[in-house]
Design an enzyme around this catalytic site. Structure first.
Site, PDB file in Angstrom:
ATOM      1  N   HIS A 375     -39.092  25.946  35.412  1.00 56.13           N
ATOM      2  CA  HIS A 375     -37.697  25.794  34.651  1.00 56.13           C
ATOM      3  C   HIS A 375     -37.371  26.577  33.313  1.00 56.13           C
ATOM      4  O   HIS A 375     -36.363  26.367  32.789  1.00 56.13           O
ATOM      5  CB  HIS A 375     -37.552  24.313  34.394  1.00 56.13           C
ATOM      6  N   LYS A 566     -25.198  20.085  24.535  1.00 52.67           N
ATOM      7  CA  LYS A 566     -26.578  20.354  25.032  1.00 52.67           C
ATOM      8  C   LYS A 566     -27.428  20.300  23.842  1.00 52.67           C
ATOM      9  O   LYS A 566     -26.964  20.096  22.685  1.00 52.67           O
ATOM     10  CB  LYS A 566     -26.487  21.840  25.625  1.00 52.67           C
ATOM     11  N   ARG A 567     -28.633  20.319  24.273  1.00 54.36           N
ATOM     12  CA  ARG A 567     -29.759  20.192  23.393  1.00 54.36           C
ATOM     13  C   ARG A 567     -29.561  21.459  22.049  1.00 54.36           C
ATOM     14  O   ARG A 567     -28.886  22.527  22.512  1.00 54.36           O
ATOM     15  CB  ARG A 567     -31.214  20.332  23.841  1.00 54.36           C
ATOM     16  N   LYS A 572     -29.687  28.736  22.463  1.00 53.91           N
ATOM     17  CA  LYS A 572     -28.551  28.256  23.148  1.00 53.91           C
ATOM     18  C   LYS A 572     -27.356  28.749  22.165  1.00 53.91           C
ATOM     19  O   LYS A 572     -26.146  28.606  22.639  1.00 53.91           O
ATOM     20  CB  LYS A 572     -28.556  26.758  23.168  1.00 53.91           C
ATOM     21  N   THR A 674     -26.932  23.235  33.861  1.00 53.47           N
ATOM     22  CA  THR A 674     -26.226  22.397  34.677  1.00 53.47           C
ATOM     23  C   THR A 674     -24.961  21.787  33.983  1.00 53.47           C
ATOM     24  O   THR A 674     -24.107  21.454  34.757  1.00 53.47           O
ATOM     25  CB  THR A 674     -27.246  21.183  35.110  1.00 53.47           C
ATOM     26  N   LYS A 678     -20.750  21.074  35.426  1.00 51.26           N
ATOM     27  CA  LYS A 678     -20.282  19.989  35.458  1.00 51.26           C
ATOM     28  C   LYS A 678     -18.676  20.232  34.723  1.00 51.26           C
ATOM     29  O   LYS A 678     -17.667  19.760  35.215  1.00 51.26           O
ATOM     30  CB  LYS A 678     -20.904  18.926  34.477  1.00 51.26           C
TER      31      LYS A 678
END
Ligand code: 9L2
Length: 833
Positions: A375, A566-567, A572, A674, A678
């Site tokens: 992952h 998100k985290r 990111k 993911t 959504k």
């Protein structure tokens, strides 16, 4: 009631009389029984946990019959099955989903209505089951939902942490962590199965003994044993009467406490071993993708692997005795990242030491049953354990890993004679002053299948991180693009949109998401567009109310909801998002904000407690937000809000309300994502880089319906070495102004210096995330997004097309792919049993 005659083990089965009715009458009667008689409560207070618990018991009874049926069918058919091994299952709330899948939502609503209760309020009372960090754990939960819905015999194995993902509070802009005591009011979904407890060994030493036949046998002796007690949670499929199992292990001391010590006067010593044992499953490690190397984490990993494998073998022997000839044909273990990779060595140990296998026989079984999913490409997330720690904690497993490595190195040397560099690169052991075990390599060598989680990610695994292995065993490498379950992420969380879609297409998309493709036909229909907008508006109002409730800031639904949840991680690039917010602020302040779309920039996510940079990002967001939100010139035009304590149920309110979905990681760093799926499913439009599954999202919806920006993986690669962020800043007036504001202390007037490290990271030529490299193209893409938002008809068309083209991103498709290429199990057919 009746009793079924004994099976070959002499067990008899108590049969239930008939299925419980699904009527409001019956549900209310059961509810009343549980609330009044079992829980002993009388007064109905909306906020009481007992109301919620009683509804769960009524639903659980109805699951129980189906659960037994599924178990019996799988047992009777002796079906090939999959065990999904994962240190994380981020299940969220379970009630709404269970009612939806059982088809008893309406009748339950009616039942509660009769006593003046709103099902919505009851559902809101449920605490999240937060046994995961983020994407990887939530993916496991979506997988379980899809497997049950596809009737695939898959059991989830995980850990029943007493404390799940911590709760986040914001104090003066800083993150404060609070323990998640999710079990305090009890967890009515679980069934303790003490009868299936297993013993797990730790410590001691590995020895060789000669048995009666004169053969030498390995034994693991003088161990400290811990009990693993399973708790089962039902996983219902959608309207198909299948109920699969999530089995979570809890650690307990074998001997409750030492009475001798107690009598001798030492209370602390008498309970020491109990505490040490229970510590193993006390708390979830809150690090997504950053690393630890803590001994307790290795204990957790081995605890899960050993308990789950022993459970599978116990179950096998109940049916087949000591005949293991079909074991590999009937079992498959899917490893969710390297966290449970020690299962490769543990299965070898169990087969050889406890079930009489020789090395080759055991290796054959292991290599036919293990499959590994990677992952992440981030080097800091690739697990390595010190050999010294293994020797102390799991000495017998270290023997086995060394032997696996010896066989493996012999294989490489044969294929590439004399290539010592290759041997060194591929060895399961990284040599050095403190030798380490490379868990990813153990997983690869021990598996018949290795997959990444998006096309791009899987390609980068083959060409980069695992290149040597892909060259050696090309056929073992494959891709399985992630997905999400549309039952939770559309049907349950966005009922208004689900109904609107239902009017046009019927309901078959709930089990066949590709059907959404037919929505494309309505993308330009003015009537449909208007209703699509009404739904989005209502969802925005719901979220606005939730935000106002949490922050006491008022939010206008006229604004574009521009969302990144998100985290918090440097890759990111929440920081890039903040730079854009500052840019807009600067423009409006300068009077250059005419024609800009009004925006709410919403950012949410938790930082790992030890991740200093991520915590500074949170502080930075909050400081910038305070300045923006208190400036009257920004009113109605720009707002920046940090959403505290982001989790699964927060996302259920957020994704239906989002207009713009921020997926802005440095290309090559986000394995899949993911959340991006959504948002897309709920009609948000993505602004994103060519990273992870963004690539496939853009392909599916078309470049016209996606705001693309940023350097590609190849660009980033080529930039390294010559990257000069200072030149980018100096050569771009907008960027210069943003940096000037930051550096002047505009956002930290009374907190001098606190943003220095963050600011420096942007200007750092060695910045691995290359934030500055994407600033210009991000701002430009945002400008296009804002302008597009103001063209209501165009925006709505794009929004509808995003939902319409999200069909590929269902975990139903993902699970079919896993089953077709890796698992090869037959669907459970409950009718015939
Ligand atoms: O595959 C599910 C998700 C991906 O969508 C994300 O892109 O897994 C996440 C990816 N970042 C992931 N990879 C590794 C981890 N999570 C992780 C989680 C907990 C501990 C260590 C690593």
């Amino acid at each position: 009631m009746s009793v079924k005659p004994s099976n070959k083990n002499g067990d008899r089965e108590l049969l239930q009389t008939s299925e419980l009715p699904m009527t409001a009458d019956a549900i209310l009667s059961d509810f009343t029984h549980y609330f009044g008689r079992m829980l002993g409560r009388r007064t109905i207070q909306v906020d009481s946990p007992f109301l919620y618990q009683s509804v769960v018991y009524a639903a659980r009874d109805r699951l129980m019959e189906r659960w037994n049926k599924t178990r019996n069918t799988v047992e009777a058919n002796d079906s090939r099955r999959v065990a999904y091994l994962s240190l994380e299952f981020l299940m969220g709330r379970l009630l709404r989903n269970a009612l939806l899948n059982l088809g008893m939502e309406e009748e339950t609503t009616a039942a509660l209505d009769r006593i003046g209760l709103d099902l919505e309020d009851v559902c809101e009372r449920e605490k999240d089951t937060g046994l995961g960090n983020g994407g990887l754990g939530r993916l496991a939960a979506c997988f379980l939902d899809s497997c049950a819905t596809l009737s695939l015999p898959v059991v989830g194995y995980g850990i029943r942490y007493q404390y799940g993902m911590f709760h986040q509070r914001i104090e003066n802009g800083y993150q404060v962590e609070e323990a998640d005591s999710w079990l305090r009011e009890g967890f009515p979904w679980e069934i303790e199965r003490i009868e299936y407890a297993q013993t797990i060994k730790f410590g001691g030493r590995s020895d060789v003994q000669i048995d009666e036949q004169g053969r030498s046998r390995h034994v693991w002796v003088d161990t400290n044993d811990v009990l693993a007690i399973p708790y089962d949670i039902p996983v219902p499929g959608f309207e198909n009467d299948v109920v699969n199992t999530l089995r979570l292990w809890s650690a307990a001391a074998r001997d409750e406490f030492d009475l001798e010590e107690f009598n001798a006067g030492s209370y602390a010593d008498s309970v020491a071993s109990k505490n040490a044992a229970e510590n193993i499953t006390m708390v979830l490690y809150p690090n997504a993708t950053t690393e630890n190397g803590q001994e307790l984490r290795l204990r957790q990993q081995y605890f899960l692997a050993s308990a789950s494998l022993q459970d599978t073998i116990r179950n096998w022997q109940r049916r087949h005795g000591d005949d293991f000839s079909e074991f590999a044909a009937k079992n498959c273990f899917q490893l969710n990242d390297t966290h449970p990779a020690i299962a490769v060595a543990e299965l070898m140990r169990l087969l050889i030491d406890e079930h009489g296998f020789d090395w080759n026989g055991a290796w054959d079984v292991t290599r036919k049953t293990m499959a590994y999913t990677n992952h992440t490409l981030l080097p800091e997330a690739l697990e390595m354990w010190p050999v010294a720690m293994f020797r102390r904690l799991l000495p017998r497993l270290l023997d086995i890993i060394y032997e696996i490595n010896a066989h493996f190195i012999a294989e490489i040397s044969q294929r590439w004679p004399g290539d010592n560099d290759k041997v060194r690169r591929m060895s399961l052991i990284q040599e050095g002053a403190d030798p380490m075990i490379r868990m990813a390599y153990l997983a690869i060598v021990g598996s018949f299948s290795i997959n990444g989680v998006a096309e791009l990610h899987s390609r980068l695994l083959r060409e980069g991180l695992f290149r040597d292995f892909a060259e050696l065993w090309p056929d073992r490498f494959n891709n399985k693009t992630n997905g999400v379950t549309q039952r939770r992420w559309l049907a349950a969380c966005n009922p208004a949109l689900a109904n609107l879609i239902g009017e046009k297409l019927g309901d078959s998309w709930k089990t066949n998401l590709e059907q959404l493709d037919a929505l494309r036909e309505f993308a330009d229909d003015p009537d449909f567009q208007a209703r699509w907008r009404d739904v989005k508006l209502a969802n925005k109002q719901r979220l606005a109310a939730d935000i106002e409730n949490k922050t006491s800031l008022s939010v206008s639904t006229d604004m574009m909801f521009d969302v990144q949840v998100k985290r918090i991680h440097e890759y990111k690039r929440q920081l890039l998002n903040v730079l854009h917010a500052i840019h807009l602020y600067d423009r409006i302040r300068r009077g250059d904000g005419e024609g800009l779309a009004p925006r709410l920039i919403l950012i949410g996510g938790k930082a790992a407690p030890g991740y200093v940079m991520a915590k500074s990002v949170i502080k930075c967001i909050n400081n910038v937000a305070r300045v923006i939100n208190s400036d009257p010139a920004m009113a109605g035009r720009l707002q920046l809000i940090f959403y505290a304590d982001y989790n699964v149920s927060a996302m259920e309110k957020i994704c239906p309300a989002a207009d713009l979905s921020e997926q802005i990681s440095t290309a090559g760093k986000e394995a899949s994502g993911t959340g991006n799926m959504k948002f897309m499913m709920n009609g948000a439009i993505t602004i994103g880089t060519l990273d992870g599954a963004n690539v496939e999202i853009r392909e599916a919806v078309g470049g016209d319906n996606f705001f693309l920006f940023g350097n590609t993986v190849e660009d980033i690669e080529a930039l390294r070495g010559s990257y000069d962020p200072q030149a980018l800043i100096d050569g771009d007036t907008d960027f210069r102004r943003v940096m000037d504001l930051l550096e002047s202390g505009h956002f930290n007037r009374f907190e001098p210096g606190i943003l220095d490290t963050l600011i420096q990271s942007i200007k750092e030529p060695a910045d691995p995330w290359m934030t500055a490299a994407d600033f210009r193209s991000f701002v430009d893409a945002q400008e296009v997004a804002g302008a597009t938002y103001q063209d209501e008809t165009l925006w709505t068309r794009m929004s509808i097309l995003n939902t319409a083209c999200s069909g590929r991103f269902s975990t139903d498709r993902t699970m079919r792919d896993y089953n077709d290429d890796i698992w090869h199990v037959e669907p459970i057919n409950q009718e015939t049993s």
